[in-house]
Design a protein around this motif. Structure first.
Motif, PDB file in Angstrom:
ATOM      1  N   ARG A   1       2.470   2.709  -1.466  1.00 36.30           N
ATOM      2  CA  ARG A   1       2.321   3.379  -2.749  1.00 36.30           C
ATOM      3  C   ARG A   1       2.063   2.410  -3.888  1.00 36.30           C
ATOM      4  NH1 ARG A   1       7.282   7.833  -2.551  1.00 36.30           N
ATOM      5  NH2 ARG A   1       6.577   8.914  -0.637  1.00 36.30           N
ATOM      6  N   ALA A   2       2.512   1.161  -3.755  1.00 37.72           N
ATOM      7  CA  ALA A   2       2.407   0.188  -4.849  1.00 37.72           C
ATOM      8  C   ALA A   2       1.049  -0.501  -4.814  1.00 37.72           C
ATOM      9  CB  ALA A   2       3.528  -0.832  -4.755  1.00 37.72           C
ATOM     10  N   VAL A   3      -0.025   0.279  -4.982  1.00 37.80           N
ATOM     11  CA  VAL A   3      -1.370  -0.286  -4.917  1.00 37.80           C
ATOM     12  C   VAL A   3      -1.629  -1.169  -6.141  1.00 37.80           C
ATOM     13  CG1 VAL A   3      -3.824   0.235  -4.827  1.00 37.80           C
ATOM     14  CG2 VAL A   3      -2.190   1.648  -3.559  1.00 37.80           C
ATOM     15  N   ALA A   4      -1.312  -0.649  -7.321  1.00 36.75           N
ATOM     16  CA  ALA A   4      -1.569  -1.426  -8.533  1.00 36.75           C
ATOM     17  C   ALA A   4      -0.715  -2.684  -8.592  1.00 36.75           C
ATOM     18  CB  ALA A   4      -1.307  -0.564  -9.761  1.00 36.75           C
ATOM     19  N   ALA A   5       0.509  -2.589  -8.103  1.00 35.93           N
ATOM     20  CA  ALA A   5       1.414  -3.746  -8.155  1.00 35.93           C
ATOM     21  C   ALA A   5       0.895  -4.908  -7.324  1.00 35.93           C
ATOM     22  CB  ALA A   5       2.803  -3.344  -7.678  1.00 35.93           C
ATOM     23  N   LYS A   6       0.146  -4.627  -6.279  1.00 36.02           N
ATOM     24  CA  LYS A   6      -0.383  -5.703  -5.434  1.00 36.02           C
ATOM     25  C   LYS A   6      -1.276  -6.641  -6.236  1.00 36.02           C
ATOM     26  CE  LYS A   6      -0.305  -3.213  -1.007  1.00 36.02           C
ATOM     27  NZ  LYS A   6       0.542  -2.103  -1.438  1.00 36.02           N
TER      28      LYS A   6
END
Length: 541
Positions: free
Chosen positions: A89-94
């Motif tokens: 779910r943490a696509v942007a955080a990557k």
């Protein structure tokens, strides 16, 4: 008309697996082992594992030395990295995690630590903790104990740790800086000197010579009581007992001179001070409030020089921006005329000062402006004796002129780009209406250029406000003021003054330098904020 009921739908016959087989194809078995992992997943897993390994190593190291702030930062960072790269779910955080880590490590931490140091007396003589200061004072004020014999000594090593082995009355005792001397039963003694101790390596003469400074500085306590003194050596082969002249009393938090009875009390300024004002060094770090911020205006030796440096910083930054922009837009307009032949070649030549490294250009100009051997005085001016860099006024003029040489190509480039974005029909319409060249420049060209250039002018002001390389390479801040506690000069700006206070004034005062750095940050931030607010009005054009 009658409607017949729909007939029952015939059951579909499963397709045979082979022509004419007449039997249904077997169903595909479901794979309950989870989705297959791609190569990218395993690469990501390996990289995250490597990051965790390095992070865990840093956590253990921070735990060992008691650096709790670093330990907490590493734990939070590792948890954040694991969550970001192992969660779907943490696509942007990557994409944000690397930038955030570097932002915290190299920006936020540096700013926070600078702010902390600005409110302390951190500097030469106040580098460490109070306990370290007590140990250093005790070690630096030692004399040989009256009646102390000279006994055979062997220098030992246990990794990076050094120790002494002595023979006292036929008994072998071994100790290090952190462990007092203790008897050892299974040591080897030959000719009255220890030659081997289990768990230690006996250093040879060459080994002792290589680590001579460490050996001479080593003090091995005789016991847990500092008053009993410690074993020292001056040649690595014989030792003696030395006791401190200044003995520390933990109950009263004082040092007492055993020779004359003078008492030194711990003060709020981070030093042990006697009743007559004599201070023991080193001291320790303590908070000093706003003393570093006010030191420049409370010290009579710095009031005048600081006021001149403060004013000159603004003048230098403002004049540099005005001159470089003025010359840049003038040349841009001149070489924007399509009727000018060879303008592409001339434009390329005008960019050369900007393409050449700025600090090297400053060094070249420093040589050319030398009043005795410089090319300008000796060749161009026929042996003139003009103090370009040694007179206060001429040095400031030289700094501005050299900065004009370095800065106008940048303004020329951005103004050329802005001019080419102006609609030619608008200029033609103004000419048809009877506008002259000056009116076209004032009411059309300049406003249109300023819409694009104004933010860059603000950034140019901030750059010149902190143009350390030019000042350091060209004049070194000189000519210097006389009678100041810091080595500062007439061409110093605030940022070069910070460097001088921190590193070049003999006594390094990191607290004062940090306070000046915060002042620069606040001034540049405030000026930039006001400037960007003003540039919004240009967008209404």
């Amino acid at each position: 008309m009658t409607i017949s009921p729909p007939s029952a739908r015939p059951a579909e016959t499963p397709a045979p697996t082979e022509p004419g087989a007449g039997t249904p194809a077997p169903r595909r078995r479901l794979d309950f082992g989870g989705p297959r992992r791609s190569t990218g997943f395993w690469v990501k897993l390996v990289l995250v594992a490597v990051a965790n390994a390095f992070g865990l190593s840093g956590i253990l190291s921070a735990w060992a030395v008691g650096q709790w702030a670093i330990l907490i930062f590493l734990v939070v960072t590792l948890a954040f990295v694991d969550w970001a790269y192992m969660s779907r779910r943490a696509v942007a955080a990557k994409y944000l995690v690397p930038g955030l880590i570097f932002l915290v490590a190299y920006q936020i931490f540096a700013m926070a630590y600078t702010g902390y140091v600005a409110f302390t007396n951190y500097g030469d003589g106040h580098n460490s903790t109070k306990q370290d200061a007590i140990e250093q004072i005790s070690a630096q004020n030692e004399v040989r104990l009256d009646g102390s014999p000279t006994f055979p000594l062997t220098v030992l090593a246990q990794g990076d740790v050094l120790g002494f082995a002595v023979v006292d009355g036929g008994r072998v005792e071994v100790g290090s800086a952190d462990r007092p001397l203790e008897p050892v039963d299974d040591a080897t003694v030959e000719g009255g000197r220890v030659t081997a101790v289990p768990g230690w390596d006996a250093l040879t003469f060459l080994d002792v010579a290589d680590r001579q400074a460490e050996v001479v500085a080593l003090r091995v306590p005789m016991s847990d009581d500092p008053a009993d003194g410690s074993v020292r050596t001056q040649d690595g082969s014989s030792g003696f007992v030395a006791v401190p002249v200044l003995q520390y009393d933990a109950e009263t938090d004082t040092f007492v001179n055993t020779d004359d009875g003078t008492v030194y009390h711990a003060s709020e300024t981070g030093n042990f001070v006697s009743d007559d004002g004599t201070e023991l060094t080193p001291g320790w770090r303590v908070g000093v409030g706003f003393a570093n911020f006010t030191s420049m205006v409370t010290d009579p030796r710095m009031v005048g020089p600081f006021a001149e440096i403060f004013t000159w910083t603004f003048v230098f930054a403002l004049v540099s921006v005005v001159l470089t922009f003025g010359l840049g837009i003038f040349l841009a307009i001149a070489f924007n005329d399509p009727r000018l032949k060879g303008r592409k070649v001339i434009r390329s030549l005008l960019i050369l000062p900007y393409a050449f490294p700025g600090f090297l250009s400053a060094l070249v100009w420093a040589g050319m402006l030398n009043d005795r051997f410089g090319y300008i005085n000796v060749v161009l001016l026929g042996g003139a004796d003009i103090p370009w860099l040694t007179d206060a006024v001429m040095a400031k003029v030289s700094v501005i002129l050299v900065n004009l040489w370095l800065g106008f190509p940048y303004m020329f480039l951005i103004c050329t780009g802005a001019l080419q974005a102006i609609d030619a029909d608008t200029i033609d319409a103004a000419r048809i209406d009877g506008a002259g060249r000056f009116q076209i420049f004032r009411f059309l060209t300049l406003p249109f250029v300023m819409v694009s250039v104004a933010p860059l002018l603000i950034s140019s002001f901030a750059f010149n406000f902190n143009n350390f390389a030019l000042i350091y390479m060209l004049t070194g801040g000189g000519p210097n003021f006389v009678g100041t506690p810091y080595v500062v000069g007439h061409t110093d700006i605030l940022i070069s003054m910070v460097y001088s206070v921190a590193f070049e004034s003999g006594s390094k005062q990191y607290g004062v330098a940090s306070a000046l750095s915060l002042l620069i940050f606040i001034l540049v931030g405030l000026i930039s904020w006001l400037g960007f607010r003003r540039t919004r009005r240009l967008e209404e054009i």
